[in-house]
Design a protein around this motif. Structure first.
Motif, mmCIF file in Angstrom:
data_model
loop_
_atom_site.group_PDB
_atom_site.id
_atom_site.type_symbol
_atom_site.label_atom_id
_atom_site.label_comp_id
_atom_site.label_asym_id
_atom_site.label_seq_id
_atom_site.Cartn_x
_atom_site.Cartn_y
_atom_site.Cartn_z
ATOM 1 N N VAL A 112 60.099 51.012 61.459
ATOM 2 C CA VAL A 112 59.694 49.663 61.092
ATOM 3 C C VAL A 112 60.404 48.671 62.001
ATOM 4 O O VAL A 112 61.606 48.786 62.240
ATOM 5 C CB VAL A 112 60.049 49.372 59.619
ATOM 6 N N LYS A 113 59.632 47.700 62.530
ATOM 7 C CA LYS A 113 60.224 46.716 63.419
ATOM 8 C C LYS A 113 61.375 45.989 62.724
ATOM 9 O O LYS A 113 61.216 45.461 61.633
ATOM 10 C CB LYS A 113 59.159 45.708 63.857
ATOM 11 N N ALA A 144 67.888 51.019 52.940
ATOM 12 C CA ALA A 144 68.289 50.995 51.529
ATOM 13 C C ALA A 144 69.584 51.780 51.419
ATOM 14 O O ALA A 144 69.743 52.818 52.077
ATOM 15 C CB ALA A 144 67.209 51.619 50.647
ATOM 16 N N LEU A 145 70.480 51.309 50.634
ATOM 17 C CA LEU A 145 71.755 52.019 50.481
ATOM 18 C C LEU A 145 72.265 51.894 49.057
ATOM 19 O O LEU A 145 71.903 50.977 48.310
ATOM 20 C CB LEU A 145 72.789 51.521 51.486
ATOM 21 N N GLY A 154 65.832 43.973 58.972
ATOM 22 C CA GLY A 154 66.277 43.011 59.971
ATOM 23 C C GLY A 154 67.596 43.402 60.600
ATOM 24 O O GLY A 154 68.358 44.191 60.049
ATOM 25 N N THR A 155 67.841 42.796 61.751
ATOM 26 C CA THR A 155 69.078 43.057 62.487
ATOM 27 C C THR A 155 69.893 41.787 62.698
ATOM 28 O O THR A 155 71.011 41.860 63.192
ATOM 29 C CB THR A 155 68.768 43.688 63.853
ATOM 30 N N THR A 156 69.338 40.628 62.353
ATOM 31 C CA THR A 156 70.073 39.375 62.487
ATOM 32 C C THR A 156 70.498 38.897 61.097
ATOM 33 O O THR A 156 69.909 39.274 60.082
ATOM 34 C CB THR A 156 69.219 38.279 63.145
ATOM 35 N N ALA A 216 67.641 37.198 59.199
ATOM 36 C CA ALA A 216 66.644 38.130 58.668
ATOM 37 C C ALA A 216 67.192 38.908 57.484
ATOM 38 O O ALA A 216 66.502 39.104 56.475
ATOM 39 C CB ALA A 216 66.203 39.090 59.775
ATOM 40 N N ILE A 217 68.439 39.347 57.609
ATOM 41 C CA ILE A 217 69.056 40.103 56.522
ATOM 42 C C ILE A 217 69.186 39.233 55.272
ATOM 43 O O ILE A 217 68.869 39.659 54.158
ATOM 44 C CB ILE A 217 70.433 40.636 56.947
ATOM 45 N N THR A 218 69.633 37.986 55.460
ATOM 46 C CA THR A 218 69.785 37.070 54.333
ATOM 47 C C THR A 218 68.464 36.835 53.628
ATOM 48 O O THR A 218 68.386 36.769 52.401
ATOM 49 C CB THR A 218 70.363 35.725 54.819
ATOM 50 N N LYS A 219 67.394 36.709 54.411
ATOM 51 C CA LYS A 219 66.080 36.426 53.840
ATOM 52 C C LYS A 219 65.516 37.612 53.076
ATOM 53 O O LYS A 219 64.880 37.454 52.030
ATOM 54 C CB LYS A 219 65.112 36.012 54.965
#
Length: 257
Positions: free
Chosen positions: A11-12, A17-18, A57-59, A62-65
């Motif tokens: 996935v881009k 999940a952890l 996401g990697t930023t 993006a992660i926050t969103k």
């Protein structure tokens, strides 16, 4: 510590999940990380933390969103001591037990969504006091919390001496709780506390009214203490034609302009 997870590299931006389970950790490092100015004032132990999260996401943006999480946290004994504003308030109302509060246990059910930590339920209790908290804490440190305070033991005895224990009229277990929450907004470093849900009598006797703040600001020191003592003891007549009793704020406004 047990950690497990999945990462979908197809996935881009990655999708992950952890799940993590941690037990028996000192509480101090968490305080030092998130509220460093209280690092030496809060002690205790983290009995267990169960945390599950998913996102993409990697930023950071993006992660926050995309990040969503659910967590269960159990605390062992927790001590809170010598927090300046709390200590000053405890001295003002002559309830020394609030200078160093000791809680036996606490439990948090919460999560993370839309850039905010969710506190669905946080309860913490000790022999003399307890609290129930719900609300959110943003990554921007913005607070939106409802805190319901409970008392027992020596704190309850002291509040009885102030004549306001009857306002804590909801009983849960050994503690008597206020019927309405105290609202906390602002930020972690500059919280704003709204006592408007409490009766005026409770606010005045707990020294939470703006008149007390005004006296301290204008007079300070022993003079302020003396004026507050007079205001507590003397039923000043009303200044208005209605004949209503003047409030300390009315009196101080006339005294200091």
């Amino acid at each position: 510590m047990n950690v497990s997870g999945d990462i979908d590299l197809g996935v881009k931006g990655f999708k992950y999940a952890l799940h993590s389970n941690v037990s028996k950790l000192p509480f101090e490092p968490f305080v030092a990380t998130f509220v460093p100015r209280f690092a030496s004032l809060v002690t205790g132990s983290l009995e267990s933390l169960d945390f599950g999260a998913a996102g993409a996401g990697t930023t950071l943006a993006a992660i926050t969103k995309s990040l969503t999480a659910n967590t269960r946290l159990d605390l062992g004994p927790v001590g809170i001591k010598q927090i300046p504003k709390l200590t000053a308030w405890a001295d003002r109302i002559k309830v020394p037990e609030l200078r160093h509060m000791q809680f036996d246990a606490g439990a948090l059910e919460g999560g993370f969504e839309a850039g905010k930590a969710l506190i669905r339920s946080f309860t913490i209790s000790g022999h003399d006091q307890a609290a129930e908290v719900t609300g959110t804490v943003g990554l921007d440190q913005v607070l939106s919390l409802d805190v319901v305070a409970g008392v027992a033991g020596k704190v309850a005895e002291s509040l009885g001496g102030l004549g306001i224990l009857q306002s804590f009229n909801e009983t849960r277990g050994e503690h008597a709780f206020l019927p309405v929450p105290i609202r906390v907004t602002g930020t972690i470093t500059n919280p704003k506390i709204d006592f408007s849900g409490l009766s005026k009598d409770v606010v005045m006797k707990l020294g939470l009214d703006k008149a007390n703040e005004y006296i301290s600001e204008k007079l300070g020191g022993e003079t302020a203490t003396a004026v507050k003592s007079v205001l507590d003891a003397v039923p000043f007549p009303g200044r208005k034609s209605t004949g209503a009793a003047a409030t300390p704020k009315d009196f101080v406004g006339g005294l200091l302009g």
